[in-house]
Write a protein that holds these residues in place. Sequence first.
Motif, PDB file in Angstrom:
ATOM      1  N   PRO A 258      47.468   6.230  37.608  1.00 59.10           N
ATOM      2  CA  PRO A 258      48.829   6.406  38.133  1.00 59.10           C
ATOM      3  C   PRO A 258      48.736   6.876  39.580  1.00 59.10           C
ATOM      4  CG  PRO A 258      48.555   7.507  35.993  1.00 59.10           C
ATOM      5  CD  PRO A 258      47.184   7.126  36.475  1.00 59.10           C
ATOM      6  N   SER A 259      49.277   6.097  40.513  1.00 61.56           N
ATOM      7  CA  SER A 259      48.942   6.329  41.918  1.00 61.56           C
ATOM      8  C   SER A 259      50.139   6.615  42.803  1.00 61.56           C
ATOM      9  CB  SER A 259      48.203   5.105  42.469  1.00 61.56           C
ATOM     10  OG  SER A 259      46.950   4.974  41.840  1.00 61.56           O
ATOM     11  N   GLY A 260      49.877   7.395  43.849  1.00 60.77           N
ATOM     12  CA  GLY A 260      50.880   7.692  44.854  1.00 60.77           C
ATOM     13  C   GLY A 260      50.258   7.537  46.231  1.00 60.77           C
ATOM     14  N   ASN A 261      49.522   8.585  46.644  1.00 65.09           N
ATOM     15  CA  ASN A 261      48.891   8.565  47.958  1.00 65.09           C
ATOM     16  C   ASN A 261      47.524   7.883  47.987  1.00 65.09           C
ATOM     17  OD1 ASN A 261      50.593   9.593  49.997  1.00 65.09           O
ATOM     18  ND2 ASN A 261      50.511  11.591  48.987  1.00 65.09           N
ATOM     19  N   PHE A 262      47.152   7.254  46.869  1.00 63.16           N
ATOM     20  CA  PHE A 262      45.904   6.495  46.807  1.00 63.16           C
ATOM     21  C   PHE A 262      44.669   7.394  46.838  1.00 63.16           C
ATOM     22  CE2 PHE A 262      42.849   3.091  47.944  1.00 63.16           C
ATOM     23  CZ  PHE A 262      43.313   2.061  47.145  1.00 63.16           C
ATOM     24  N   GLY A 263      44.844   8.693  46.532  1.00 61.11           N
ATOM     25  CA  GLY A 263      43.699   9.600  46.552  1.00 61.11           C
ATOM     26  C   GLY A 263      42.843   9.456  45.303  1.00 61.11           C
ATOM     27  N   ASN A 264      43.503   9.534  44.155  1.00 66.64           N
ATOM     28  CA  ASN A 264      42.790   9.503  42.889  1.00 66.64           C
ATOM     29  C   ASN A 264      42.016   8.188  42.722  1.00 66.64           C
ATOM     30  OD1 ASN A 264      42.021  10.348  40.373  1.00 66.64           O
ATOM     31  ND2 ASN A 264      44.078  10.481  39.513  1.00 66.64           N
TER      32      ASN A 264
ATOM     33  N   SER B 177      55.770  12.646  41.250  1.00 63.06           N
ATOM     34  CA  SER B 177      54.564  12.831  42.064  1.00 63.06           C
ATOM     35  C   SER B 177      54.011  11.507  42.564  1.00 63.06           C
ATOM     36  CB  SER B 177      53.496  13.579  41.279  1.00 63.06           C
ATOM     37  OG  SER B 177      54.004  14.820  40.879  1.00 63.06           O
TER      38      SER B 177
ATOM     39  N   THR C 225      47.364  12.201  34.304  1.00 63.13           N
ATOM     40  CA  THR C 225      47.480  12.972  35.548  1.00 63.13           C
ATOM     41  C   THR C 225      48.339  14.221  35.419  1.00 63.13           C
ATOM     42  OG1 THR C 225      49.233  11.499  36.331  1.00 63.13           O
ATOM     43  CG2 THR C 225      46.996  11.007  37.072  1.00 63.13           C
TER      44      THR C 225
ATOM     45  N   PHE D 166      46.302  16.773  37.417  1.00 66.27           N
ATOM     46  CA  PHE D 166      44.927  16.442  37.823  1.00 66.27           C
ATOM     47  C   PHE D 166      44.528  17.060  39.151  1.00 66.27           C
ATOM     48  CE2 PHE D 166      44.394  13.450  41.343  1.00 66.27           C
ATOM     49  CZ  PHE D 166      45.706  13.092  41.632  1.00 66.27           C
ATOM     50  N   LYS D 167      45.500  17.433  39.985  1.00 67.04           N
ATOM     51  CA  LYS D 167      45.150  17.959  41.304  1.00 67.04           C
ATOM     52  C   LYS D 167      44.328  19.250  41.208  1.00 67.04           C
ATOM     53  CE  LYS D 167      48.625  15.548  43.947  1.00 67.04           C
ATOM     54  NZ  LYS D 167      49.421  14.908  42.866  1.00 67.04           N
TER      55      LYS D 167
ATOM     56  N   ASP E 185      54.011  19.728  42.649  1.00 60.29           N
ATOM     57  CA  ASP E 185      52.633  19.734  42.167  1.00 60.29           C
ATOM     58  C   ASP E 185      51.561  20.222  43.133  1.00 60.29           C
ATOM     59  OD1 ASP E 185      53.321  18.905  39.721  1.00 60.29           O
ATOM     60  OD2 ASP E 185      52.823  16.794  40.027  1.00 60.29           O
TER      61      ASP E 185
END
Length: 477
Positions: free
Chosen positions: A263-269, A320, A423, A112-113, A144
Amino acid sequence: MKYISTRGGMSPVSFSEILLEGLARDGGLAVPESVPSVSPAQLEQWRSLSYAELATEILSLYIDDIARPDLERICKAAYNESVFSGSEIVPLKPLNQSMTLVGLSEGPTLAFKDLAMQFLGQVFEFVLAREGRKLNILGATSGDTGSAAEYAMRGKLGVSVFMLSPQGRMSAFQRAQMYSLMDDNIHNISVKGVFDDCQDIVKALAGDVSFKTSYHLGAVNSINWARICAQIVYYFWAWLRSTDAAASAGTDVSGFKVSFTVPSGNFGNILSGHFARRMGLPIHRLVLATNENNVLEEFFRTGVYRPRASAETLATSSPSMDISKASNFERFVFDLLGRDAKRLAQIWKTLGQNGAFDLSAEKARFTEEFGFVGGCSTHADRLNTIRQVQEQSGVLIDPHTADGVKVAQAFVEEGIPMLVLETALPAKFGETIQEATGKEPPVPEHLKSLADLPQKVVIMDNDVEAIRDYIKGRALR
Ligand SMILES: *Cc1c(COP(=O)(O)O)cnc(C)c1O
């Protein structure tokens, strides 16, 4: 539209002024001074637009220092069939009656990035040319982000990329994807070390103010506002597509609610989803999915935010999402605190001192006011979910999307479509797919020959000075 800092120490500036910056000067993050709202009638008028046209409409609400025709050209160049695998850009893929995947991974790096990065590449080139500036992007990647950045910046004027990656730590697919780029402005540096070594080198070089300034160093990390902004578009797109059938049958769909699982990591999406909701898009729940690294799930469950140390961060099969702290989270907390920059600055000071903060007093508002809920998955959950979705729907999903589907299942409600953001594509994560299904995932036709292409990469020691010299000799001035 002007931008301010979450910590209150920046006088309002325009989009182009925050575009090339990382943190605000006071250590906070840039946020729009106010959130534009979209009426139901306006939303309905957007139904017939292409993805690029919709992007122009939404981004023009946040960007008023790029003329409309220029913004239109930028969006058309970012979102078209030569970059993404189909004319829809973001296709919806139903899994069953209640759950649908939002296909965010049709871009060049199958994740998705690409959606945000492709916009960033175009808007960087435009703004740098307009201001007669140059930019050398310096970054570290374990997969990624680096490849999405390189595919977005390749061949762009005024920009070059220096991307550090840990030697022997990336998959063959990821290496082939990055190192096969032959563009003169793309520099792959494989460092004899681990990801943290790469990141330390980036920090040392970017932290050297005089080097940073004279060599125009910049970054494209996940706190970049332009990325957040570009991601808002696909929440609107997905809502429009999931209400198309009802709207064309003559039903009034205004106010028709959907939920999103991210699906989250850095809370950007998911932060982009939060903005879409605040703009008036009828979103019921924003379901935050994490893997075993559940710092965010823990916050939405308890109200306590406790970032982990690197050593506490597990390497999982959805890599990721393996984060120790969520770099965009501050922007959400700013809204949670009623945009009170003083209180936010105080809370981040507490975080610095105690390694955690406690907002459990506000807990009821997470869901009631902001629609947030959370859940997490384990490796076994992801394998099961990959198998189960394939058996029941015939669709093969990647381990990150499987995190989402697993967590989403608990939040499906009658009459409210659950849209799970896809993602990444399974082709990127052959090992886990093999473990789940016993078979390698199919590789898209145009990527089959990737492994046979020549590669361009230099292998360097874990040595800041050597890498500094390398950059000095090749940076745009
Ligand atoms: C980056 C990434 C995520 C996490 O997104 P955030 O914006 O960091 O929350 C999830 N899945 C995949 C495949 C990613 O590349």
